[in-house]
Design a protein around this motif. Structure first.
Motif, PDB file in Angstrom:
ATOM      1  N   PHE A  89      -1.052  10.320   7.794  1.00 18.75           N
ATOM      2  CA  PHE A  89      -1.241   9.132   6.964  1.00 18.75           C
ATOM      3  C   PHE A  89       0.092   8.628   6.412  1.00 18.75           C
ATOM      4  O   PHE A  89       0.297   7.423   6.260  1.00 18.75           O
ATOM      5  CB  PHE A  89      -2.235   9.433   5.842  1.00 18.75           C
ATOM      6  CG  PHE A  89      -3.600   9.740   6.343  1.00 18.75           C
ATOM      7  CD1 PHE A  89      -4.473   8.720   6.676  1.00 18.75           C
ATOM      8  CD2 PHE A  89      -4.014  11.049   6.540  1.00 18.75           C
ATOM      9  CE1 PHE A  89      -5.740   8.991   7.167  1.00 18.75           C
ATOM     10  CE2 PHE A  89      -5.273  11.338   7.029  1.00 18.75           C
ATOM     11  CZ  PHE A  89      -6.144  10.301   7.347  1.00 18.75           C
ATOM     12  N   LYS A  92       1.497   6.661   9.231  1.00 18.96           N
ATOM     13  CA  LYS A  92       0.836   5.351   9.318  1.00 18.96           C
ATOM     14  C   LYS A  92       1.390   4.392   8.270  1.00 18.96           C
ATOM     15  O   LYS A  92       1.619   3.210   8.536  1.00 18.96           O
ATOM     16  CB  LYS A  92      -0.674   5.505   9.134  1.00 18.96           C
ATOM     17  CG  LYS A  92      -1.422   6.049  10.343  1.00 18.96           C
ATOM     18  CD  LYS A  92      -2.913   6.179  10.037  1.00 18.96           C
ATOM     19  CE  LYS A  92      -3.676   6.751  11.230  1.00 18.96           C
ATOM     20  NZ  LYS A  92      -3.734   5.801  12.358  1.00 18.96           N
ATOM     21  N   LYS A 395      -6.502   3.753   8.021  1.00 15.91           N
ATOM     22  CA  LYS A 395      -7.103   3.912   9.346  1.00 15.91           C
ATOM     23  C   LYS A 395      -7.594   2.592   9.924  1.00 15.91           C
ATOM     24  O   LYS A 395      -8.150   2.545  11.022  1.00 15.91           O
ATOM     25  CB  LYS A 395      -8.258   4.917   9.275  1.00 15.91           C
ATOM     26  CG  LYS A 395      -7.774   6.359   9.077  1.00 15.91           C
ATOM     27  CD  LYS A 395      -8.904   7.357   9.125  1.00 15.91           C
ATOM     28  CE  LYS A 395      -9.454   7.531  10.543  1.00 15.91           C
ATOM     29  NZ  LYS A 395      -8.478   8.159  11.459  1.00 15.91           N
TER      30      LYS A 395
END
Length: 458
Positions: A89, A92, A395
């Motif tokens: 994460f 990301k 996401k």
């Protein structure tokens, strides 16, 4: 005398390292994210040191002492896993917000919503204050016993030390001093644990103590093991797994580390971190197995060191304690300072926010009757309120701004009070229910209110 020596030497050492090895930050980009150039090893040590806070030093020993290996298991394993789970994460985030500084700023830009931004600012800011209060509480409690100085004076002194070097170059000072603090902590563990286990008495005490002070904690899933799971394991696991996601300290490091080194830095940081609470847990096992009766179970490792080792050993132990506590405090100062970038604040605003945080943390630390473990669990539940909205957003799930705001507010209003009541009353069921509510309500509302396919998030 020991306490004065440690505080004076620690202050001089941290200031010297900061001034000699980092340049004073003149831009907010440098102050908040070190121009995104921090390397892997230094970052890993900073991540580990930042994560070694009061609970890692004292709760690990307390749970080993009172609840045996199941107690330490439910503290140590989620603590390590959370940093590993955070890695994808964090990657990301760097790809989606290459020029980002804060989680709250990212969420504001993503949803174009002041309400979402406000909800994240509240969670991140409140967490920084409560976390700093815990560090000052634990540090002043030990130092007041060693020095005899007034507790409140020591909370102010510790706060002033952390501010003195943090305000010089921001995140660069924090990372540099964290690396040194981590070396000090690892060296102390390397001294204490082998020494405590150097004879047959230490080894036999360790084996006996694995079952806890009462000798009843022999399994994760027998009656006593399930008692630990519900009262401590579930709330702790939820709070810890959610921790990096709701803590600006870790997002700030994710933005500051060289992008190609970030994943490995967090992985190495997780391994380095594990050494310290595991070492403190060993001391807790030895105390339990030897039949030692702690005056304060929350400080059992401090008591054991004071009673088992020669007097001079208190010096490196206190260095370890102060290093662990102030590494988290200075990280919190840099984190709250970075939040001012959301409003275009300059250096004066950043440093002013640091002082504001410390005033609030000192006030909370001086509330009579506060316990380190209880406060740790409470703000662990706080961090859980934003985890699922953050994960879902990263996401790529299409959510509505109203749903994100409503979900976080509902988790705060419903989950947090249930958890606090359970903590105050000692109800394992309520603590578990509160933790689950804090985690799941926000995510559920986000999903239920998400726009249908083809619709626009508002």
């Amino acid at each position: 005398m020991y306490g004065f020596i440690v505080l004076a030497a620690y202050t001089v050492l941290m200031l010297a390292v900061t001034v000699c090895l980092s340049r004073k930050s003149k831009t907010t980009e440098s102050f908040h994210v070190a121009d995104r150039k921090i390397g892997m090893v230094r970052s890993a040590m900073s991540i580990a040191a930042t994560w070694i806070w009061a609970p890692a030093l004292f709760t690990s020993a307390e749970k080993a002492y009172t609840n045996g290996w199941p107690g330490l298991f439910w503290f140590l394993v989620p603590n390590v896993l959370c940093l590993l789970i955070f890695v994808p994460f964090g990657k990301k985030m760097r790809k989606q917000a290459p020029e980002g500084i804060t989680l709250s700023g990212y969420m504001r830009q993503k949803y174009q919503s002041k309400a979402v931004h406000g909800a994240y600012l509240f969670e991140l800011g409140t967490l920084s204050v409560l976390s700093s209060a815990v560090q000052l509480l634990a540090g002043a409690k030990i130092l007041s016993e060693v020095t005899g100085w007034p507790f409140w004076v020591l909370t102010v002194a510790l706060a002033a030390i952390a501010y003195s070097y943090s305000q010089y170059s921001g995140i660069k000072a924090s990372v540099l001093t964290d690396a040194l603090q981590m070396v000090l902590m690892l060296a102390c563990c390397a001294l204490l644990v082998p020494w405590a286990l150097s004879d047959d008495i230490g080894l036999s005490s360790l084996v006996t103590g694995l079952a806890g002070h009462s000798g009843e904690y022999t399994s994760l899933f027998n009656e006593k093991g399930l008692e630990v799971l519900l009262a401590f394991g579930v709330p702790t696991a939820i709070g810890l797994i959610a921790a990096p996601f709701g803590d600006q300290c870790f997002w700030q490091r994710a933005f500051s580390i060289r992008e190609d080194k970030m994943g490995r830095a967090f992985q190495l940081g997780a391994l380095l971190f594990a050494v310290v609470p595991l070492s403190m847990g060993v001391l807790g096992f030895i105390a339990a197995g030897s039949g030692y009766v702690a005056q304060d179970a929350g400080m059992v490792n401090f008591e054991l060191v004071a009673g088992l080792f020669p007097g001079w050993v208190m010096l490196p132990f206190l260095f370890m304690v102060i290093s662990g506590l102030l590494s988290t405090t200075d990280s919190n100062l840099c984190a709250v300072a970075s939040l001012t970038s959301d409003f275009g604040g300059g250096m004066r605003a950043a440093k002013g926010s640091m002082l504001t945080l410390l005033v609030m943390a000192i006030a909370i630390a001086n509330i009579p009757g506060l316990a380190v473990t209880d406060l740790f669990l409470i703000y662990g539940a706080l961090r859980a309120t934003t985890m699922l909205p953050t994960v879902l957003t990263l996401k790529g799930k299409s959510l509505s701004a109203g749903g994100v705001t409503a979900g976080i507010v509902a988790s705060l209003v419903i989950g947090m009070p249930i958890f606090v009541i359970g903590t105050v009353t000692g109800s394992a069921a309520m603590k578990t229910a509160g933790s689950l509510c804090a985690l799941l309500i926000s995510g559920t509302i986000c999903m239920v209110t998400a726009p249908r396919k083809g619709a626009c998030a508002v």
